[in-house]
Design a protein around this motif. Structure first.
Motif, PDB file in Angstrom:
ATOM      1  N   PRO A  80     -56.628  69.159  38.354  1.00 63.45           N
ATOM      2  CA  PRO A  80     -56.461  68.189  39.484  1.00 63.45           C
ATOM      3  C   PRO A  80     -57.853  68.323  40.090  1.00 63.45           C
ATOM      4  CG  PRO A  80     -55.100  70.436  39.862  1.00 63.45           C
ATOM      5  CD  PRO A  80     -55.833  70.450  38.505  1.00 63.45           C
ATOM      6  N   ALA A  81     -58.014  67.026  40.638  1.00 62.99           N
ATOM      7  CA  ALA A  81     -59.634  66.796  41.000  1.00 62.99           C
ATOM      8  C   ALA A  81     -59.924  67.326  42.497  1.00 62.99           C
ATOM      9  CB  ALA A  81     -59.676  65.125  41.292  1.00 62.99           C
ATOM     10  N   HIS A 124     -66.988  77.226  41.642  1.00 61.76           N
ATOM     11  CA  HIS A 124     -65.621  77.539  41.483  1.00 61.76           C
ATOM     12  C   HIS A 124     -65.572  79.113  41.070  1.00 61.76           C
ATOM     13  CE1 HIS A 124     -65.458  73.357  40.941  1.00 61.76           C
ATOM     14  NE2 HIS A 124     -64.270  73.378  41.436  1.00 61.76           N
ATOM     15  N   GLY A 125     -65.091  79.910  41.868  1.00 58.90           N
ATOM     16  CA  GLY A 125     -65.011  81.190  41.305  1.00 58.90           C
ATOM     17  C   GLY A 125     -63.955  82.103  42.188  1.00 58.90           C
ATOM     18  N   ASN A 126     -62.991  81.220  42.361  1.00 60.24           N
ATOM     19  CA  ASN A 126     -61.963  81.929  43.256  1.00 60.24           C
ATOM     20  C   ASN A 126     -60.800  82.715  42.463  1.00 60.24           C
ATOM     21  OD1 ASN A 126     -60.472  82.438  45.489  1.00 60.24           O
ATOM     22  ND2 ASN A 126     -59.494  80.645  45.519  1.00 60.24           N
ATOM     23  N   GLY A 127     -61.207  83.769  41.944  1.00 61.54           N
ATOM     24  CA  GLY A 127     -60.495  84.458  41.047  1.00 61.54           C
ATOM     25  C   GLY A 127     -61.197  85.391  39.981  1.00 61.54           C
ATOM     26  N   ASP A 128     -60.520  86.020  39.211  1.00 64.63           N
ATOM     27  CA  ASP A 128     -61.051  87.102  38.381  1.00 64.63           C
ATOM     28  C   ASP A 128     -61.462  86.137  37.094  1.00 64.63           C
ATOM     29  OD1 ASP A 128     -61.958  89.070  36.891  1.00 64.63           O
ATOM     30  OD2 ASP A 128     -60.064  90.297  36.915  1.00 64.63           O
ATOM     31  N   ALA A 129     -63.028  86.427  36.872  1.00 61.10           N
ATOM     32  CA  ALA A 129     -63.335  85.713  35.791  1.00 61.10           C
ATOM     33  C   ALA A 129     -62.900  86.220  34.412  1.00 61.10           C
ATOM     34  CB  ALA A 129     -65.037  85.724  35.771  1.00 61.10           C
ATOM     35  N   ALA A 130     -62.542  87.573  34.268  1.00 60.58           N
ATOM     36  CA  ALA A 130     -62.214  88.321  33.271  1.00 60.58           C
ATOM     37  C   ALA A 130     -60.930  87.574  32.943  1.00 60.58           C
ATOM     38  CB  ALA A 130     -62.062  89.636  33.418  1.00 60.58           C
ATOM     39  N   GLY A 165     -54.978  79.179  38.051  1.00 60.81           N
ATOM     40  CA  GLY A 165     -56.445  79.008  37.187  1.00 60.81           C
ATOM     41  C   GLY A 165     -56.892  77.458  37.427  1.00 60.81           C
ATOM     42  N   ILE A 166     -56.184  76.639  38.020  1.00 59.11           N
ATOM     43  CA  ILE A 166     -56.643  75.248  38.498  1.00 59.11           C
ATOM     44  C   ILE A 166     -56.783  74.953  39.977  1.00 59.11           C
ATOM     45  CG2 ILE A 166     -55.748  74.262  36.206  1.00 59.11           C
ATOM     46  CD1 ILE A 166     -53.293  73.272  37.793  1.00 59.11           C
ATOM     47  N   GLY A 167     -57.281  73.775  40.234  1.00 56.35           N
ATOM     48  CA  GLY A 167     -57.529  73.330  41.719  1.00 56.35           C
ATOM     49  C   GLY A 167     -58.314  74.713  42.347  1.00 56.35           C
TER      50      GLY A 167
END
Ligand code: HEM
Length: 723
Positions: free
Chosen positions: A82-83, A272-278, A303-305
């Protein structure tokens, strides 16, 4: 090792498939010369075939329809990616910037000109996370317009249209970037073995007081420029400012352009970094086949948006990130900032205090607001005194920012296309820009044969004529289409003083040729090339062969005002390579420099061989290296270089310097001195195989024909006006 090779390697008999690239000749002998770099992008890998000419095809493109479709795409959000805020602008701009931003002036390589972002290593660089999604979003448009639009053009156009759709008046756009179909082999991206290795890595690109290795223009393996979190991941805007200044300068950008680009870039979109990159899956090159060539897929969470993870930094820079406005400086300069960690654990800067209504809204739910952010590079625009002056000026004068950004964006995205004559399409700006190395059109209506007769009667030697024409033409590099004989910049600073151009001889030859040009109406650029051709024809005749070197008049003479002298410095040849690399710290052998330069000139290994063989017998000083002429018949275009190099009656004796003596094995008499580069044509197995072709008893005629063909190619390498 990636999964594919591990599975294939399980069987005790078959270690890897026949297509595995391991255990090549280069693995056994890592110091072997890689001639492969001269034979890239062969027609065999090109599905369009040799007869397809993109630059012709794009002229049939309905550009207005394409632009309309791109505008529509910007706000046509897809469920699978999604945009943000319903607008793909930020993503498309980042894709285009990362395509163009790999360009570096030292060797002209990188850049947006080839569509190389589709291939490894760039398609899988840590800095290019999720740009695969941007290109897939463009696929329906690529599919619709087919071969009339290259990926390389489409990527840059998408970024440019994105800006337009968010309210920027852009400076223009030119079509004409032709796609490659295979990753490049010649581009050196650094010798680290680990992505994002810090500067204390054993293979670090840094030495001394943070000296960045040439020709590199990024601080880490897998990044486009600087580390957004700070030098080696430690926030410190003043140190980052130094990195930004150095890396942007290596892309030919000054301070003002750098501030405009960074501010203009981050006026829109978000990190974008709202989560665990691992939790991210492998990059595209390492991903499983079922992921359809996408990478970094997050199968364990949404993992999106709003949950997307790209850089690990999280948040937007401005209050209205889908609008071209002056919100970036308002945010940066009007707030105090402190460093904090993002949800993904990356360092970022957030305001100490900010009004609720100034915060940007969530990408999916406008009722939620978050803090804006700055990267360490953004903070550099405030903390570095020089950058700050420019930032404050742009803050006070938004129109100046728009104008400076539009121009810098155009330069960024067109810099590696070369002169304006290569631009195609209705949106090409009329203005001449100095970084395009403008050359006025020269006359083509003069009497070529009369000029040749005057040159022949001028008393110049074959060596004078051939060396000057060669020196004038050899600066050309196809990586960014700069240099070459057109413009006669060899008579201007800095080229007239380059050691490799033998300034005294050059001045003498030019003093003879200039009046001939003035009398005949031909440009000096044409007369220099014509003199070379006269020299070659005389030398062939002296060897008993009549040839007529093809010539097309029409080169122009650039003036000093049209020339950014400093920007020509990286083109200086030395020891058959470019001086810039030796001056700094890019220490490679002279043979490697020769190969590198040959690649940049667009020549093949056989063409290189025949040219070197010809230059050596004509007594030209090829690139400033001092050596003998390898023949007893000076001034004759003979195959003696190859004959003498392969003759077992001679021995090669090192002298302790770069020079070798060629001695008669029996008498010990020193016949010639040679450079290492000369001898490589007799010792390297592949080059020797080419040399042998020209050393045979019946080779003389073929040698002259092949030499003339390769010579003509070099003299015309920059004649884009003929295409
Ligand atoms: C000074 C060096 C720069 C650094 C360190 C930097 C760093 C970053 C980072 C970390 C992101 C976040 C990526 C993500 O997580 O999605 C980003 C996004 C972005 N950058 Fe830069 N950048 C720089 C210069 C530029 C320039 C020169 C431009 C364009 C002219 C630009 C345009 C963008 C855009 C449009 C985005 C938003 C992407 C999106 O909305 O998906 N940046 N940048």
């Amino acid at each position: 090792m990636d999964k594919t090779t591990t599975t294939a390697g399980k069987c005790p008999v078959m270690h890897g498939g026949n297509t595995a690239t391991g255990a090549s000749v280069m693995d056994w002998w890592p110091n072997a010369l890689s001639l492969d770099i001269l034979h890239q992008h062969d027609t065999k890998t090109d599905p369009m075939g040799a007869s397809f000419d993109y630059r012709d095809a794009v002229k049939g493109l309905d550009v207005e329809a394409l632009k309309k479709d791109l505008h529509a795409l910007m706000t046509d959000s897809q469920d699978w990616w999604p945009a943000d805020w319903g607008h793909y602008g930020g993503l498309m701009i980042r894709m285009a910037w990362h395509a163009a931003g790999s360009y570096r002036i030292a060797d002209g390589r990188g850049g947006a000109g080839t569509g190389n972002q589709r291939f490894a290593p760039l398609n899988s660089w840590p800095d290019n996370v999720n740009l695969d999604k941007a290109r897939r979003l463009l696929w329906p448009i690529k599919k619709k317009y087919g071969n009339k639009i290259s990926w390389a053009d489409l990527i840059i156009l998408a970024g440019t249209v994105a800006y337009e759709s968010m309210g920027l008046k852009t400076f223009g756009f030119a079509f004409g970037r032709e796609d490659i179909w295979h990753p490049e082999k010649d581009t050196y991206w650094g010798s680290e073995k680990e992505w994002l290795a810090t500067s204390d890595d054993p293979n670090s690109r840094y030495s001394g007081d943070r000296n960045l290795e040439n020709p590199l223009a990024a601080v880490m393996m897998g990044l486009i420029y600087v580390n957004p979190e700070g030098v080696d991941g430690k926030p410190d805007p003043l140190r980052t400012a130094k990195d930004v200044r150095e890396t942007f300068a290596r892309m030919a950008m000054n301070d003002e352009e750098t501030v405009a680009l960074t501010a203009g870039g981050h006026t829109v979109g978000k990190c974008h970094g709202n989560g665990d990159a691992a939790l991210l899956g492998p990059d595209p090159e390492a991903a499983e086949v079922e992921d359809q060539g996408l990478g970094w897929i997050n199968k364990t969470a949404r993992g999106i948006g709003r949950d997307a993870v790209t850089s690990g930094i999280e948040g937007a820079w401005t209050t209205h990130p889908t609008q071209w406005d002056n919100g970036y400086f308002a945010m940066l300069l009007e707030h105090e900032w402190e460093s904090r960690k993002s949800p993904a654990g990356a360092w970022q800067w957030e305001p100490v205090d900010i009004k609720e209504e100034d915060k940007p809204v969530d990408v999916e739910d406008p009722s939620i607001r978050y803090n804006p952010i700055m990267t360490d590079a953004d903070m550099a625009m405030k903390m570095d005194p020089e950058y700050r002056k420019i930032s404050e000026r742009f803050y006070r004068d938004p129109d100046a920012l728009s104008e400076a950004f539009a121009r810098a964006w155009f330069k960024l995205t067109h810099r590696d296309m070369g002169p304006k004559s290569r631009y195609i399409g209705p949106w090409v700006p009329q203005e001449d820009l100095i970084w395009q190395d403008p050359v006025p059109t020269g006359r083509a209506d003069y009497d070529v044969n009369a000029v040749k007769a005057k040159i022949a009667a001028s008393g110049l030697s074959v060596s004078d004529m051939v060396a000057t024409a060669w020196d004038s033409a050899r600066t050309f590099r196809g990586s960014d289409m700069r240099g070459g004989a057109n413009g006669a910049r060899i008579r201007l600073e800095p080229q007239k003083d380059w050691e490799g151009n033998e300034p005294e001889r050059l001045a003498r030859v030019l003093a003879t040729l200039e009046p001939i040009a003035a009398e005949s109406g031909a440009s000096l650029a044409d007369v220099i090339v014509l003199a070379g051709n006269v020299g070659i024809e005389q030398a062939a005749k002296a060897a008993g062969i009549d040839v007529s070197v093809p010539f097309a008049p029409g080169r122009g003479d650039a003036t000093a005002e049209m020339t950014d002298g400093e920007s020509f410095e990286p083109l200086e040849p030395i020891h058959d390579g470019y001086r810039n690399w030796l001056k700094k710290d890019y220490v490679v052998s002279a043979e490697e420099l020769m190969l590198d330069r040959t690649q940049l000139m667009g020549l093949t290994a056989p063409e290189m061989t025949v040219l070197v063989g010809g230059m050596r017998v004509l007594g030209t000083n090829h690139g400033g290296s001092k050596h003998g002429v390898f023949t007893d018949r000076e001034g004759a275009l003979t195959n003696d270089f190859f004959v003498n190099l392969t003759d077992m009656a001679n021995t090669w004796v090192p002298t302790g310097s770069n020079l070798y003596e060629i001695r008669d094995r029996q008498t010990g008499e020193v016949k010639w001195t040679a450079t290492r580069v000369d001898l490589v044509f007799g010792s390297n197995a592949i080059l020797r195989a080419y040399a042998e072709v020209y050393a045979q008893d019946d080779s003389q005629e073929k040698f002259v024909q092949d030499f003339v063909a390769a010579w003509t190619q070099v003299m015309n390498a920059d004649r884009f006006d003929l295409a």
